[in-house]
Design an enzyme around this catalytic site. Structure first.
Site: not given
Ligand SMILES: *Cc1c(COP(=O)(O)O)cnc(C)c1O
Length: 383
Positions: A53, A106, A176, A201
């Site tokens: 971990r 988001y 983010d 993404k």
């Molecule tokens: C998809 C997304 C997230 C979250 O990612 P996950 O892996 O789906 O939890 C956070 N911020 C943005 C801008 C996103 O598009």
């Protein structure tokens, strides 16, 4: 501020070939228990790895590559982008704190604040993405959270200006940065303290991975590592391998996503059914100037606003598309389209008609245009 020689960095970063019989890539380590040779080593934890971990060569390779890209002191890996957002916020707040959250954020970030943080006595105030935050700062404002551009409406924030105000009041800045990735925007170089990425993404890039990470500057590293450790977060060797594999080709893929997005956008702009396109790399976009100043590229995700149309007409357009999947997420090789429902508390978003979001994938652009063209004909023919 453009990052230099990213391709060269990504071709070598995090490789440990000497430790792995010359293999170019660090193999997948599936390890929970890691053995110690003797009690002295156990007592002093004087070996690089001691419990799955807390890290394996798979996670270490990925973290090293990310630190080089982000210019960060430390990076922690978590099972999703949302977990990265939650971990970053939790590493800083305590009961009685106030946080400023960008209103274009988001949606699940909003739910985390309203449903979970609220139970621990942390108050979230939403601010419009272009607002001057100075009058909103309170003595107990612990952090300012940015997302630029927002992933539905694509407003670009002045991160350096926000960081200056926040830091002067002793607050931290979180961002983010999933849309631009560290290839096209480096948060820490613009004053951000914790840079957040949904690696699900573009880093993963193949619609087969859920992962997130948080990268910290020197002053925020210790709290981040402590929180990550105390919450028991980690990522599997398989997921680390996929993320690092994605990272190697990220600049090449992004360049193609950008090119295809721009071609689609220029085509869409000329269609009578389309009111406007939301994409900061368009010269007519309100965020263009800031984007041009701060970013070295744009990616494949954008929204467009249709002129008023019925739900039935929008369904006729979207349901009949062949190359655009109807699905959340984005950043993979495949094109996607979804209607966007914009939920704001601090500022309304005025749209002329239905809003749709496209992720431009790696298909041939003429096929995508032909698909959209036929779709808009269906839209026009459906009342
Ligand atoms: C998809 C997304 C997230 C979250 O990612 P996950 O892996 O789906 O939890 C956070 N911020 C943005 C801008 C996103 O598009």
């Amino acid at each position: 501020m453009k990052k230099k020689n990213t391709g060269t960095h990504l071709s070598s970063a995090g490789r440990m070939s000497k430790d792995h019989f010359g293999a170019v890539n660090t193999p997948v380590y599936r390890a929970s228990t890691i053995l110690f040779p003797d009690l002295d080593t156990l007592a002093n934890q004087s070996q690089p790895y001691y419990y799955g971990r807390r890290g394996t060569p798979s996670s270490r390779s990925l973290e090293e590559a990310i630190n080089g890209l982000e210019g960060s002191a430390r990076t922690v890996l978590v099972p999703s982008g949302l977990a990265a957002i939650a971990t970053a916020i939790l590493s800083l707040v305590q009961a009685g704190d106030h946080i400023l959250m960008v209103d274009s954020t988001y949606e699940p970030t909003r739910l985390f604040c309203d449903q979970t943080l609220a139970r621990f006595g942390v108050t979230t105030e939403y601010y419009p993405p272009l607002a001057d935050i100075a009058p909103l700062m309170k003595p107990n404002t612990r952090l300012v959270f940015c997302e630029s551009p927002g992933s539905l409406t694509f407003e670009i924030q002045d991160i350096a200006a926000i960081a200056k105000i926040a830091h002067a009041k002793g607050a931290s800045v979180l961002m983010d940065n999933t849309w631009a990735t560290p290839i096209y925007f480096q948060p820490l170089a613009h004053g951000v303290d914790l840079s957040i990425q949904a690696a699900t993404k573009y880093v993963g890039g193949h619609a087969d991975l859920n992962m997130g990470y948080v990268s910290a500057n020197e002053t925020h590293a210790e709290r981040l590592l402590q929180t990550h450790g105390n919450m028991g977060l980690c990522s599997s060797g398989d997921d680390c391998f996929l993320a690092l594999r994605g990272l190697r080709t990220l600049p090449v893929r992004l360049a193609q996503h950008q090119k295809t997005a721009m071609t689609l956008i220029n085509w869409l702009k000329a269609q009578p059914a389309v009111a406007r396109v939301l994409y900061p790399a368009l010269e007519s976009d309100p965020g263009y100037k800031l984007w041009k100043r701060d970013f070295s590229g744009a990616t494949g995700l954008f929204s467009f606003v249709l002129k008023p149309a019925s739900d039935k007409a929008v369904a006729a357009f979207v349901d009949g598309l062949h190359h655009f999947g109807i699905g959340y997420s984005w950043g993979g090789f495949e094109s996607l389209i979804v209607p966007t429902h914009i939920n704001r508390t601090a500022a309304a978003f005025a749209a002329e008609g239905p809003v749709l979001r496209i992720h431009a994938g790696l298909e041939d652009v003429e096929d995508l245009i032909a698909d959209l063209d036929a779709g808009l004909k269906r839209l026009k023919e459906t009342k």
